[in-house]
Structure formats: structure tokens, C-alpha cells
Design a protein around this motif. Structure first.
Motif, PDB file in Angstrom:
ATOM      1  N   LEU A  56       0.745  -1.298   0.021  1.00 14.60           N
ATOM      2  CA  LEU A  56       0.105   0.196  -0.072  1.00 14.60           C
ATOM      3  C   LEU A  56       0.805   1.042   0.098  1.00 14.60           C
ATOM      4  CD1 LEU A  56      -2.498  -1.243   2.625  1.00 14.60           C
ATOM      5  CD2 LEU A  56      -3.085  -1.250   0.349  1.00 14.60           C
ATOM      6  N   ASP A  57       2.057   1.026  -0.016  1.00 10.53           N
ATOM      7  CA  ASP A  57       3.039   2.244   0.048  1.00 10.53           C
ATOM      8  C   ASP A  57       3.168   3.072  -1.359  1.00 10.53           C
ATOM      9  OD1 ASP A  57       4.458   0.024  -0.787  1.00 10.53           O
ATOM     10  OD2 ASP A  57       6.247   0.830  -0.007  1.00 10.53           O
ATOM     11  N   ILE A  58       3.252   4.275  -1.220  1.00 10.31           N
ATOM     12  CA  ILE A  58       3.440   5.003  -2.453  1.00 10.31           C
ATOM     13  C   ILE A  58       4.993   5.599  -1.913  1.00 10.31           C
ATOM     14  CG2 ILE A  58       3.068   7.063  -3.560  1.00 10.31           C
ATOM     15  CD1 ILE A  58       0.023   6.417  -2.676  1.00 10.31           C
ATOM     16  N   LYS A  59       5.918   5.589  -3.042  1.00  5.21           N
ATOM     17  CA  LYS A  59       7.305   6.130  -2.566  1.00  5.21           C
ATOM     18  C   LYS A  59       7.307   7.458  -3.444  1.00  5.21           C
ATOM     19  CE  LYS A  59       9.778   1.632  -2.202  1.00  5.21           C
ATOM     20  NZ  LYS A  59       9.369   1.613  -0.955  1.00  5.21           N
ATOM     21  N   LEU A  60       7.579   8.415  -2.613  1.00  7.80           N
ATOM     22  CA  LEU A  60       7.973   9.762  -2.984  1.00  7.80           C
ATOM     23  C   LEU A  60       9.305  10.124  -3.329  1.00  7.80           C
ATOM     24  CD1 LEU A  60       6.084  12.148  -4.173  1.00  7.80           C
ATOM     25  CD2 LEU A  60       6.239  13.216  -1.775  1.00  7.80           C
TER      26      LEU A  60
END
Length: 190
Positions: A56-60
Motif C-alpha cells: 500500500l506504500d507510495i514512494k515519493l
């Protein structure tokens, strides 16, 4: 606390800190975590939470890796600084944007926010590279080497700013939240 959050995510219920009853909730959780470059989330999350958040992670990416976002970020921080959603975009010359793009951004978005906050206070609405370079080259006041411990450094900053935490954070080159956390951790104002 991380374990309690994991319990809630698994069961949909929680027990308030000073309550004896169990409360059901359908609240959604939005969580952010800042990790050092190259480090993983396992450095800040317990294994149960890591498992629940996996996938569920979004890497910015860091600001130097997404310089194409500079115009939108400058506009966002301008609106934020002015407190007006209809605020006009700063009139920034191409040479100034080139200077922004050429900067290495060690402070990432916080540093950009601070620079935009300084730019919106300038009387001249036209921003050139000459106006911008001193802001980019002005390094945040560093902790004096061998002179103070971190605790003494923060106490000295608080004294200089008459215990005003916002001004102290700015003068020390820290975010307010970081300063508050350090004050609490080092038991400065207890």
C-alpha cells in the motif's frame, strides 16, 4: 502505540487509553513515514504494521529526483505562505528556475518551503537568479562544532529567541516539529 494501531487495523476496534469499553470504528488510516535515503520502512515500523501496510506504500522521490515538479511546488508553497488560495504565482524568471533546478536540496521540501516563504515577503514580485542565489547559498545555521552539545545548542537558540519556538526552529534551521521533538527528548522545558 504501533502495536495498538496494528490491533485496530486487524480488528476494526480499539480501546481508548482511559476507557474500559471497546469501540468499533470504520475510520481509514493515512500514514506517512520519512526514512533516510536508502533505508527501508522496517527502520520505522514494527513488523506487524509493515505487514499490514505492505503493498500500500507510495514512494515519493526526493526533490532532486523530481525537479519537474518545482513550478507546482513553488505555487503550492506560495499559496500556503500567503494563506490565500487565489494567490498569484511568483513571477520567477527562467534563470531563477535554473538556479532552483541546479541546487542540490539537502533540506528537500522543507528547504524549498523556507525559500518560498522568504520570496513571498520580498517587496519585488519579480524574482531573478540574482535575488534567489543568496537564499540558496545561505546555509542553515549549523550547530557549532565542539562548542555545545545538542541540548546546549537548542537552549542557546531558545534564549536568543526569547523562548519563541517558531523563531527558534527557523533560526536553528529545523522544522517546528523537529524542534518540539528535540525539546521533549532532551527534557529542555521541563
Amino acid at each position: 502505540m504501533k502495536e495498538r494501531l496494528a490491533d485496530y487495523l486487524e480488528t476494526g476496534s480499539f480501546s481508548p487509553l482511559n476507557g474500559a469499553s471497546i469501540v468499533r470504528s470504520s475510520a481509514r488510516i493515512i500514514a506517512t513515514a520519512t526514512v533516510a535515503r536508502g533505508a527501508g520502512l522496517q527502520t520505522v515500523l514494527c513488523p506487524r504494521l509493515l505487514g499490514l501496510f505492505s503493498g500500500l506504500d507510495i514512494k515519493l522521490p526526493a526533490l532532486p529526483d523530481r525537479l519537474e515538479d518545482l513550478p507546482q511546488l513553488v505555487q503550492h508553497f506560495t499559496v500556503e505562505a500567503k494563506g490565500d488560495s487565489n494567490a498569484q504565482t511568483l513571477a520567477i524568471e527562467n534563470s531563477a528556475f535554473l538556479a532552483l533546478a541546479g541546487h542540490n536540496w539537502p533540506g528537500n521540501l522543507r528547504e524549498l518551503r523556507q525559500i518560498v516563504n522568504q520570496l513571498v515577503t520580498l517587496p519585488d514580485a519579480h524574482i531573478s537568479a540574482g535575488v534567489l542565489r543568496p537564499l540558496l547559498n545561505a546555509s542553515a545555521p549549523a550547530k557549532p562544532k565542539n562548542a555545545f552539545s545538542e541540548r546546549e545548542w537548542i537552549i542557546e537558540g531558545l534564549k536568543r529567541n526569547r523562548l519563541h519556538r517558531g523563531k527558534t526552529a527557523s533560526s536553528l534551521g529545523l522544522s517546528r516539529k523537529t524542534l518540539y521533538n528535540k525539546i521533549k527528548k532532551l527534557r529542555i522545558l521541563e
